[in-house]
Design a protein around this motif. Structure first.
Motif, short mmCIF file in Angstrom:
data_model
loop_
_atom_site.label_atom_id
_atom_site.label_comp_id
_atom_site.label_asym_id
_atom_site.label_seq_id
_atom_site.Cartn_x
_atom_site.Cartn_y
_atom_site.Cartn_z
N CYS A 75 37.84 5.24 21.09
CA CYS A 75 36.76 5.42 20.13
C CYS A 75 37.25 6.34 19.02
N ALA A 76 36.62 6.21 17.88
CA ALA A 76 37.05 6.95 16.71
C ALA A 76 35.85 7.29 15.84
N ALA A 77 35.95 8.38 15.10
CA ALA A 77 34.87 8.83 14.24
C ALA A 77 35.36 8.93 12.80
N GLY A 78 34.51 8.52 11.88
CA GLY A 78 34.86 8.59 10.48
C GLY A 78 33.64 8.78 9.61
N ALA A 79 33.88 8.97 8.32
CA ALA A 79 32.78 9.21 7.39
C ALA A 79 31.96 7.95 7.14
N VAL A 80 32.63 6.81 7.14
CA VAL A 80 31.93 5.54 6.90
C VAL A 80 32.45 4.51 7.89
N THR A 81 31.72 3.44 8.08
CA THR A 81 32.16 2.37 8.98
C THR A 81 33.31 1.61 8.34
N GLY A 82 34.17 1.06 9.18
CA GLY A 82 35.28 0.28 8.69
C GLY A 82 36.01 -0.39 9.83
N ALA A 83 36.85 -1.34 9.48
CA ALA A 83 37.60 -2.08 10.50
C ALA A 83 39.07 -1.70 10.53
N ARG A 84 39.46 -0.71 9.77
CA ARG A 84 40.85 -0.32 9.72
C ARG A 84 41.06 1.01 10.45
N VAL A 85 42.23 1.13 11.05
CA VAL A 85 42.56 2.39 11.73
C VAL A 85 42.43 3.56 10.78
N ARG A 86 42.84 3.40 9.54
CA ARG A 86 42.83 4.52 8.59
C ARG A 86 41.44 4.89 8.10
N ASP A 87 40.44 4.12 8.47
CA ASP A 87 39.06 4.48 8.11
C ASP A 87 38.53 5.62 8.96
N TYR A 88 39.24 5.96 10.04
CA TYR A 88 38.74 6.95 10.99
C TYR A 88 39.65 8.16 11.06
N VAL A 89 39.02 9.31 11.23
CA VAL A 89 39.74 10.58 11.20
C VAL A 89 40.00 11.12 12.60
N TYR A 90 39.02 11.00 13.46
CA TYR A 90 39.11 11.59 14.80
C TYR A 90 39.20 10.48 15.84
N TRP A 91 40.02 10.72 16.85
CA TRP A 91 40.28 9.72 17.89
C TRP A 91 40.19 10.34 19.26
N ALA A 109 30.88 12.69 22.21
CA ALA A 109 31.36 13.46 21.07
C ALA A 109 30.84 14.89 21.13
N SER A 110 31.69 15.81 20.75
CA SER A 110 31.27 17.20 20.65
C SER A 110 31.74 17.76 19.31
N GLY A 111 31.16 18.88 18.92
CA GLY A 111 31.46 19.40 17.61
C GLY A 111 30.49 18.81 16.60
N GLN A 112 30.93 18.64 15.38
CA GLN A 112 30.11 18.01 14.35
C GLN A 112 30.09 16.52 14.61
N THR A 113 28.96 15.96 14.97
CA THR A 113 28.96 14.65 15.62
C THR A 113 28.36 13.49 14.85
N LEU A 114 27.68 13.69 13.75
CA LEU A 114 27.02 12.55 13.13
C LEU A 114 27.99 11.81 12.21
N TYR A 115 28.78 10.96 12.83
CA TYR A 115 29.77 10.17 12.13
C TYR A 115 29.54 8.69 12.40
N ALA A 116 30.09 7.87 11.54
CA ALA A 116 30.23 6.46 11.89
C ALA A 116 31.27 6.38 13.01
N VAL A 171 37.83 -3.38 17.29
CA VAL A 171 36.90 -4.04 18.21
C VAL A 171 35.50 -4.09 17.59
N GLY A 172 35.02 -2.95 17.10
CA GLY A 172 33.71 -2.93 16.49
C GLY A 172 33.37 -1.56 15.94
N PHE A 173 32.30 -1.49 15.17
CA PHE A 173 31.84 -0.20 14.67
C PHE A 173 30.32 -0.13 14.68
N ILE A 174 29.81 1.08 14.54
CA ILE A 174 28.38 1.32 14.44
C ILE A 174 28.17 2.43 13.43
#
Length: 120
Positions: A94-110, A24-31, A46-49
Motif C-alpha cells: 500500500c502507498a500514500a500520496g497527495a492525489v490518486t494515481g496509477a503510477r509508482v511515482r504518484d505516491y510518497v510513502y510505502w 496508517a499512522s502519523g498524518q493519515t489523510l492521503y489518497a 492494482v487500485g487506488f482510493i
C-alpha cells in the motif's frame, strides 16, 4: 510523515479470497494506492482510493474481483480480493500520496509489503 503497515497476506487456493489491510499512522489523510510486485517483474498498479473514499479505480486485470475501501476513523485501507488466480501471486504494497494515481511515482510513502500466494 506517514507509516504504513500491511497485513492479511497468506497462501490461498485459486478461487479463494483474502482481505489485505493497510494501517496508517502519523498524518493519515492521503489518497491511497495498492500495488503488487511479482518476482522478476516491475511493481504494478492494482487500485487506488481517494481521501474521502468516494472515488476508486483499479487495474483491468483485477476489475470485478478486487475492491478497495477505507475507514478513515480507523486510519485503515482495505483490499478485498476475490476469485484469486495464480497470476495474482505477488508482494502487495500500500502507498500514500497527495492525489490518486496509477503510477509508482504518484505516491510518497510505502508499506513494507505483504506476500500473497495463490496456488493452482
Amino acid at each position: 510523515q506517514v507509516q504504513l503497515v500491511e497485513s492479511g497476506g497468506g497462501l490461498v487456493q485459486a478461487g479463494g479470497s483474502l482481505r489485505l489491510s493497510c494501517a496508517a499512522s502519523g498524518q493519515t489523510l492521503y489518497a491511497m494506492g495498492w500495488f503488487r510486485q511479482a518476482p522478476g517483474k516491475e511493481r504494478e498498479f492494482v487500485g487506488f482510493i481517494s481521501r474521502s473514499g468516494g472515488r476508486t479505480d483499479s487495474a483491468d486485470s483485477v476489475k470485478g474481483r478486487f475492491t478497495i475501501s477505507r475507514d478513515n476513523a480507523k486510519n485503515t485501507v482495505y483490499l478485498q480480493m476475490n476469485t484469486l488466480k495464480p497470476e495474482d501471486t505477488a508482494v502487495y504494497y500500500c502507498a500514500a500520496g497527495a492525489v490518486t494515481g496509477a503510477r509508482v511515482r504518484d505516491y510518497v510513502y510505502w508499506g513494507q509489503g505483504t506476500q500473497v500466494t495463490v496456488s493452482s
